[in-house]
Design a protein around this motif. Structure first.
Motif, mmCIF file in Angstrom:
data_model
loop_
_atom_site.group_PDB
_atom_site.id
_atom_site.type_symbol
_atom_site.label_atom_id
_atom_site.label_comp_id
_atom_site.label_asym_id
_atom_site.label_seq_id
_atom_site.Cartn_x
_atom_site.Cartn_y
_atom_site.Cartn_z
ATOM 1 N N ASP A 1 145.918 83.605 39.760
ATOM 2 C CA ASP A 1 145.241 84.729 40.411
ATOM 3 C C ASP A 1 144.881 84.337 41.832
ATOM 4 O O ASP A 1 144.967 83.159 42.216
ATOM 5 C CB ASP A 1 143.984 85.168 39.639
ATOM 6 C CG ASP A 1 142.837 84.183 39.777
ATOM 7 O OD1 ASP A 1 141.679 84.634 39.720
ATOM 8 O OD2 ASP A 1 143.080 82.979 39.942
ATOM 9 N N HIS B 1 136.258 85.021 31.151
ATOM 10 C CA HIS B 1 137.418 85.452 31.948
ATOM 11 C C HIS B 1 138.299 84.257 32.281
ATOM 12 O O HIS B 1 137.825 83.133 32.433
ATOM 13 C CB HIS B 1 137.002 86.206 33.209
ATOM 14 C CG HIS B 1 136.545 85.350 34.349
ATOM 15 N ND1 HIS B 1 135.213 85.185 34.685
ATOM 16 C CD2 HIS B 1 137.241 84.627 35.247
ATOM 17 C CE1 HIS B 1 135.127 84.405 35.736
ATOM 18 N NE2 HIS B 1 136.339 84.052 36.098
ATOM 19 N N ALA C 1 141.919 83.543 34.911
ATOM 20 C CA ALA C 1 142.560 84.140 36.083
ATOM 21 C C ALA C 1 141.606 85.204 36.620
ATOM 22 O O ALA C 1 140.405 84.943 36.760
ATOM 23 C CB ALA C 1 143.933 84.676 35.736
ATOM 24 N N LYS D 1 129.363 77.472 30.153
ATOM 25 C CA LYS D 1 130.644 77.923 29.569
ATOM 26 C C LYS D 1 130.653 77.784 28.040
ATOM 27 O O LYS D 1 131.580 78.238 27.373
ATOM 28 C CB LYS D 1 131.796 77.093 30.137
ATOM 29 C CG LYS D 1 131.844 76.996 31.648
ATOM 30 C CD LYS D 1 132.099 78.351 32.289
ATOM 31 C CE LYS D 1 132.018 78.279 33.791
ATOM 32 N NZ LYS D 1 133.160 77.613 34.420
ATOM 33 N N LYS E 1 133.160 88.928 39.536
ATOM 34 C CA LYS E 1 133.028 87.681 40.297
ATOM 35 C C LYS E 1 133.565 87.959 41.699
ATOM 36 O O LYS E 1 134.725 88.340 41.839
ATOM 37 C CB LYS E 1 133.809 86.541 39.629
ATOM 38 C CG LYS E 1 133.789 85.246 40.451
ATOM 39 C CD LYS E 1 134.495 84.104 39.763
ATOM 40 C CE LYS E 1 134.371 82.829 40.601
ATOM 41 N NZ LYS E 1 135.053 81.676 39.961
HETATM 42 O O1 LIG Z 1 139.597 83.101 41.369
HETATM 43 C C1 LIG Z 1 138.858 82.510 40.599
HETATM 44 O O2 LIG Z 1 137.627 82.477 40.748
HETATM 45 C C2 LIG Z 1 139.417 81.725 39.460
HETATM 46 O O3 LIG Z 1 140.716 81.855 39.253
HETATM 47 C C3 LIG Z 1 138.606 81.976 38.219
HETATM 48 O O4 LIG Z 1 139.357 82.400 37.104
HETATM 49 C C4 LIG Z 1 137.930 80.662 37.919
HETATM 50 O O5 LIG Z 1 138.907 79.722 37.468
HETATM 51 C C5 LIG Z 1 136.849 80.812 36.895
HETATM 52 O O6 LIG Z 1 135.937 81.791 37.352
HETATM 53 C C6 LIG Z 1 136.113 79.479 36.674
HETATM 54 O O7 LIG Z 1 135.542 79.088 37.885
HETATM 55 P P1 LIG Z 1 134.534 77.816 37.904
HETATM 56 O O8 LIG Z 1 135.358 76.655 37.421
HETATM 57 O O9 LIG Z 1 134.121 77.688 39.347
HETATM 58 O O10 LIG Z 1 133.398 78.148 36.981
#
Ligand SMILES: O=C(O)[C@H](O)[C@@H](O)[C@H](O)[C@H](O)COP(=O)(O)O
Length: 259
Positions: free
Chosen positions: A75, A156, A158, A210, A182
């Motif tokens: 993503d 979530h 990606a 998490k 987010k």
């Molecule tokens: O674009 C993004 O923000 C990421 O692709 C998202 O999927 C991320 O991997 C998760 O939100 C975990 O993020 P953290 O590891 O910072 O908690």
């Protein structure tokens, strides 16, 4: 799609990033030895980028043939090239600017500076994925050898967020995302069909925040409610966790490796 994921737990987030980097080196070296090249899908987020930094920091990363590696993203935040919040920017700063990748084999998702809307960027990425797919691949995307995914506290992966339209997409491999909970709100994301084309899916997560999502993703939650529950590889699915993220996993899951 594989069955029960394999769960491997490491002491803390720092060791997790180092261990995932080491695992990545071995997996990519083996794949390139067997097939001459490999496809790797990167993720954003703190753990995803920390893994790339750990990879850059170990001399063993030169065992990977960086010129024979296709690099994709799961993503992307729909921001201009070079924007500090883009996943691509983080990946380049942490790793890609420090290894001899073939620029033609690094496939960032387009941003608004391309002149495209997020929808057009998603369609363009789908075309790029289709061009890289071979007859033996399962569908309009390459059979990614390793697809890395971070995971949010809501489960979530990606930019597939609980209950949002993108989690229900079963046809297109790439979609635009609006109203992401987010920030930033607009993104481009692979969908479940694309994620599930991967030979191996590695969900990498660290931190107490998490733990509940990890528990739900490994129990009986559905993918629309907990997208990480739908992130499964064709051959193998790994949940690579630190102890804080793993501490709510039900004992019924069976043996968990915890080096
Ligand atoms: O674009 C993004 O923000 C990421 O692709 C998202 O999927 C991320 O991997 C998760 O939100 C975990 O993020 P953290 O590891 O910072 O908690």
């Amino acid at each position: 799609m594989t069955g029960v994921p394999t769960v491997i737990v490491h002491r803390d987030a720092e060791l997790l990033a180092q261990a995932v980097a080491a695992r990545l080196i071995t997996r990519l070296v083996d794949t390139q030895a067997a097939r001459g090249s490999a496809h790797l899908v990167l993720t954003g987020g703190t753990v995803g980028i920390a893994t790339l930094a750990a990879l850059a920091g170990t001399a063993a990363h030169d065992a990977i043939d960086w010129r024979a590696l296709d690099i994709w993203w799961g993503d992307e935040r729909f921001l201009p090239t070079g924007h500090p919040e883009r996943n691509e920017t983080g990946a380049r700063q942490a790793l890609l600017d420090h290894v001899d990748v073939d620029p033609a084999r690094v496939h960032p998702m387009p941003g608004p500076d391309s002149g495209m809307t997020a929808e057009e960027a998603a369609d363009a990425y789908a075309v790029e994925l289709a061009k890289a797919a071979r007859p033996e691949d399962h569908g309009p995307v390459p059979s990614f050898d390793v697809l890395l995914l971070g995971m949010g506290p809501d489960g979530h992966v990606a930019s597939l967020f609980p209950g949002q339209p993108a989690v229900y997409e079963e046809d297109r491999p790439v979609v635009s995302v609006h109203g992401s909970p987010k920030p930033p709100p607009t993104r481009v994301s692979l969908t479940f069909p694309a994620l599930r084309a991967a030979r191996e899916v590695w969900v990498v997560a660290a931190g107490e925040e998490k733990a509940q999502a990890v528990r739900m993703a490994l129990s009986d939650a559905g993918p629309f409610q907990v997208p990480a529950a739908g992130a499964r590889g064709r051959q193998r699915t790994l949940f690579l966790l630190d102890r804080a993220a793993a501490h709510k996993i039900p004992p019924s899951l069976g043996r968990i490796a915890s080096p």
